[in-house]
Scaffold this motif. Structure first.
Motif, PDB file in Angstrom:
ATOM      1  N   LYS A  36       0.266 -16.620  -5.955  1.00 42.85           N
ATOM      2  CA  LYS A  36       0.968 -15.614  -5.145  1.00 42.85           C
ATOM      3  C   LYS A  36       0.309 -14.246  -5.253  1.00 42.85           C
ATOM      4  O   LYS A  36       0.392 -13.438  -4.341  1.00 42.85           O
ATOM      5  CB  LYS A  36       2.434 -15.524  -5.573  1.00 42.85           C
ATOM      6  N   LYS A  39       2.557  -1.949 -10.466  1.00 42.76           N
ATOM      7  CA  LYS A  39       3.411  -1.346  -9.446  1.00 42.76           C
ATOM      8  C   LYS A  39       3.291  -1.988  -8.071  1.00 42.76           C
ATOM      9  O   LYS A  39       4.261  -2.005  -7.321  1.00 42.76           O
ATOM     10  CB  LYS A  39       3.080   0.155  -9.306  1.00 42.76           C
ATOM     11  N   VAL A  40       2.098  -2.480  -7.714  1.00 37.08           N
ATOM     12  CA  VAL A  40       1.845  -2.848  -6.328  1.00 37.08           C
ATOM     13  C   VAL A  40       1.581  -4.339  -6.114  1.00 37.08           C
ATOM     14  O   VAL A  40       1.866  -4.874  -5.054  1.00 37.08           O
ATOM     15  CB  VAL A  40       0.643  -2.022  -5.789  1.00 37.08           C
ATOM     16  N   ARG A  56       5.998   8.146  -6.100  1.00 41.38           N
ATOM     17  CA  ARG A  56       6.960   7.038  -6.173  1.00 41.38           C
ATOM     18  C   ARG A  56       8.203   7.361  -6.983  1.00 41.38           C
ATOM     19  O   ARG A  56       9.145   6.600  -6.994  1.00 41.38           O
ATOM     20  CB  ARG A  56       6.290   5.796  -6.774  1.00 41.38           C
ATOM     21  N   GLN A  60       2.788  -7.284  -6.854  1.00 43.22           N
ATOM     22  CA  GLN A  60       3.786  -8.261  -6.404  1.00 43.22           C
ATOM     23  C   GLN A  60       4.157  -8.082  -4.929  1.00 43.22           C
ATOM     24  O   GLN A  60       4.686  -8.981  -4.309  1.00 43.22           O
ATOM     25  CB  GLN A  60       5.037  -8.230  -7.290  1.00 43.22           C
ATOM     26  N   HIS A  61       3.831  -6.916  -4.356  1.00 46.18           N
ATOM     27  CA  HIS A  61       4.151  -6.654  -2.952  1.00 46.18           C
ATOM     28  C   HIS A  61       2.969  -6.931  -2.021  1.00 46.18           C
ATOM     29  O   HIS A  61       3.132  -6.886  -0.811  1.00 46.18           O
ATOM     30  CB  HIS A  61       4.601  -5.212  -2.772  1.00 46.18           C
ATOM     31  N   GLU A  62       1.807  -7.188  -2.580  1.00 49.54           N
ATOM     32  CA  GLU A  62       0.595  -7.388  -1.784  1.00 49.54           C
ATOM     33  C   GLU A  62       0.550  -8.819  -1.267  1.00 49.54           C
ATOM     34  O   GLU A  62       0.322  -9.752  -2.024  1.00 49.54           O
ATOM     35  CB  GLU A  62      -0.640  -7.098  -2.633  1.00 49.54           C
ATOM     36  N   LYS A  63       0.775  -8.986   0.008  1.00 47.38           N
ATOM     37  CA  LYS A  63       0.807 -10.323   0.613  1.00 47.38           C
ATOM     38  C   LYS A  63      -0.267 -10.489   1.690  1.00 47.38           C
ATOM     39  O   LYS A  63      -0.531 -11.592   2.119  1.00 47.38           O
ATOM     40  CB  LYS A  63       2.174 -10.592   1.256  1.00 47.38           C
TER      41      LYS A  63
END
Length: 101
Positions: free
Chosen positions: A9, A67-68, A98, A70-73
């Motif tokens: 993921k 920070k980032v 942020r 897990q959001h990078e898809k």
């Protein structure tokens, strides 16, 4: 099976961050040599500047990953690698922006 793997993921973030780190090592070497030459042509000074820049970028890589990542898809692209590379150099600004309140 791959959909359940946490590293799978994060593959786009890991690849982008890895390529950005490679580019940043080269940039740190060039910047360290340039800045070191500005303040006197000393090998030790250039090495110290290079080492400081590397520590700065590595800390930034850790912060950005936490920070980032897990959001990078989105799939990896040259533009995304440039964005990750730029983010490694300005990560304190990104952290400051942020914070709530």
């Amino acid at each position: 099976m791959l959909e359940n793997d946490p590293l799978w993921k994060l593959r786009h973030a890991l690849a982008g961050l890895g390529l950005a780190l490679i580019a940043s090592v080269v940039l740190a070497a060039l910047l360290g040599a340039f800045v070191g030459d500005l303040f006197g042509d000393s090998y030790h000074r250039r090495v110290a500047i290079y080492a400081a820049l590397l520590v700065y970028v590595l800390v930034g890589a850790g912060v950005l990953f936490v920070k980032v990542a897990q959001h990078e898809k989105r799939p990896l692209s040259p533009g995304r690698v440039l964005l990750w590379t730029a983010s490694l150099w300005v990560w304190p600004i990104l952290l400051k922006g942020r914070r709530p309140g």
